[in-house]
Design a protein around this motif. Sequence first.
Motif, short mmCIF file in Angstrom:
data_model
loop_
_atom_site.label_atom_id
_atom_site.label_comp_id
_atom_site.label_asym_id
_atom_site.label_seq_id
_atom_site.Cartn_x
_atom_site.Cartn_y
_atom_site.Cartn_z
N ARG A 175 0.85 -1.19 0.00
CA ARG A 175 0.00 0.00 0.00
C ARG A 175 0.89 1.24 0.00
N PRO A 176 0.36 2.41 -0.38
CA PRO A 176 1.18 3.62 -0.36
C PRO A 176 1.78 3.87 1.03
N THR A 177 3.08 4.11 1.07
CA THR A 177 3.77 4.26 2.34
C THR A 177 3.29 5.48 3.11
N ALA A 178 3.06 6.58 2.42
CA ALA A 178 2.59 7.79 3.09
C ALA A 178 1.25 7.55 3.77
N ALA A 179 0.39 6.78 3.12
CA ALA A 179 -0.91 6.47 3.72
C ALA A 179 -0.75 5.63 4.98
N LEU A 180 0.18 4.69 4.95
CA LEU A 180 0.45 3.88 6.14
C LEU A 180 0.96 4.74 7.29
N VAL A 181 1.86 5.67 6.97
CA VAL A 181 2.40 6.56 8.00
C VAL A 181 1.30 7.43 8.60
N GLU A 182 0.48 7.99 7.75
CA GLU A 182 -0.60 8.86 8.25
C GLU A 182 -1.61 8.07 9.07
N GLU A 183 -1.86 6.84 8.66
CA GLU A 183 -2.77 5.98 9.41
C GLU A 183 -2.21 5.64 10.79
N GLN A 184 -0.89 5.45 10.88
CA GLN A 184 -0.26 5.09 12.14
C GLN A 184 -0.13 6.29 13.08
N TRP A 185 0.32 7.42 12.56
CA TRP A 185 0.63 8.57 13.41
C TRP A 185 -0.43 9.67 13.36
N GLY A 186 -1.35 9.58 12.41
CA GLY A 186 -2.34 10.63 12.27
C GLY A 186 -1.79 11.88 11.65
N ASP A 187 -0.60 11.81 11.08
CA ASP A 187 0.06 12.97 10.50
C ASP A 187 1.20 12.51 9.62
N LEU A 188 1.74 13.43 8.85
CA LEU A 188 2.93 13.19 8.04
C LEU A 188 3.99 14.21 8.42
N PRO A 189 5.27 13.87 8.26
CA PRO A 189 6.30 14.89 8.47
C PRO A 189 6.10 16.05 7.51
N ALA A 190 6.58 17.21 7.88
CA ALA A 190 6.45 18.38 7.01
C ALA A 190 7.09 18.13 5.65
N GLU A 191 8.18 17.37 5.66
CA GLU A 191 8.84 16.98 4.41
C GLU A 191 8.59 15.51 4.17
N CYS A 192 7.75 15.22 3.20
CA CYS A 192 7.41 13.83 2.87
C CYS A 192 7.35 13.70 1.36
N LYS A 193 8.32 12.99 0.81
CA LYS A 193 8.43 12.83 -0.63
C LYS A 193 8.47 11.35 -0.97
N LEU A 194 7.36 10.68 -0.74
CA LEU A 194 7.23 9.26 -1.01
C LEU A 194 6.29 9.04 -2.18
N ASP A 195 6.65 8.15 -3.05
CA ASP A 195 5.84 7.83 -4.22
C ASP A 195 5.27 6.43 -4.07
N ASP A 196 3.96 6.35 -3.96
CA ASP A 196 3.25 5.07 -3.87
C ASP A 196 3.81 4.22 -2.73
N ASP A 197 4.26 2.98 -3.00
CA ASP A 197 4.73 2.11 -1.92
C ASP A 197 6.25 2.17 -1.76
N GLN A 198 6.87 3.26 -2.19
CA GLN A 198 8.31 3.46 -2.04
C GLN A 198 8.75 3.23 -0.60
N SER A 199 9.92 2.62 -0.43
CA SER A 199 10.45 2.38 0.90
C SER A 199 10.64 3.68 1.66
N ALA A 200 10.38 3.63 2.97
CA ALA A 200 10.63 4.79 3.83
C ALA A 200 12.12 5.01 4.06
N LEU A 201 12.96 4.05 3.70
CA LEU A 201 14.41 4.18 3.82
C LEU A 201 15.00 4.46 2.44
N SER A 202 15.62 5.61 2.29
CA SER A 202 16.25 5.95 1.02
C SER A 202 17.55 5.19 0.84
N THR A 203 17.74 4.63 -0.34
CA THR A 203 19.00 3.97 -0.67
C THR A 203 19.75 4.74 -1.76
#
Length: 297
Positions: free
Chosen positions: A238-266
């Motif tokens: 599922r989209p990672t940003a949606a999972l984060v918002e569902e868990q914390w009720g918010d997103l960081p001010a800087e959030c540049k995730l595309d669809d199910d992209q990993s939350a860890l940048s490589t």
Amino acid sequence: MTDTVVVTGGRGRSGRWICDHLAGEYHVVCVDRDHPGWEIPTREYIDFKAVDVTEGVEVRDLFSEVDPDAVVHWAALPAPERHAGTRVFDTNVSATYNVIDAAGRAGADVVWASSESAYGLAFAEETPLPAYLPIDESHPTAPEDPYGTSKVAGEEVAKMVTRRDGVDVASIRPSWIQYPGEYNCRDVATGDLADGAGNCWSYVDVRDVATAVAAALDADIGGHEAFNVAAAENYVGRPTAALVEEQWGDLPAECKLDDDQSALSTAKAQGLLNWEPQHSWRDAVDADVAAPTLTGK
């Protein structure tokens, strides 16, 4: 002549994949607390040594004997829940100090297992919202547990040795390591998603860990660098940003995730090591791949 690499924790679950991958390109000295036995058939390019890496004299004796060209330090107690915190911290820090210190004095470059736990999300009493997403290697490290803290301390040891001895040390920060046909992360994906918040539902295939270690050994990084090593996408699908918002009720001010992209940048590993992950849970979850055998047939 084939270069020699010492791999500590080489008989461990992920360590054996690293030894298997490196054997041939290197002569591998597989180090662990126990030796597989004198009666076992040998395998070309792999030798075994029984060494307690928390004992500095044993490590120095080993390095004096084998004179390694490079070192992969993979031995550790891998999580804080199974042992007393003092044992986790003392074991990991002393082992890391002994191995990296001795490698530096021997003029050997090092690749070692730090952890995504250094960021402080995993094992926290209340998992904090990441400062930004995706998380890169500049993200604050603020662990609340002895395991993550031991990895932060280990990276400081690595910086010390690079300053003193001029060797390269790559601190690999792998995500939750998964094995072909045994992707335990998928149990979280179909269960309580809150259980995966500690690394924002990231993972990495052990085969990609092995290639990342090899890439770091081959690279000229010019001192100490940390590298995230993770799959390209989360393990939920599922989209990672949606999972984060569902868990914390918010997103960081800087959030540049595309669809199910990993939350860890490589991106750093891709740029400096020319490495990128090749395996996805979608293919690997049911893959029939035998674990490596380090001894002869």
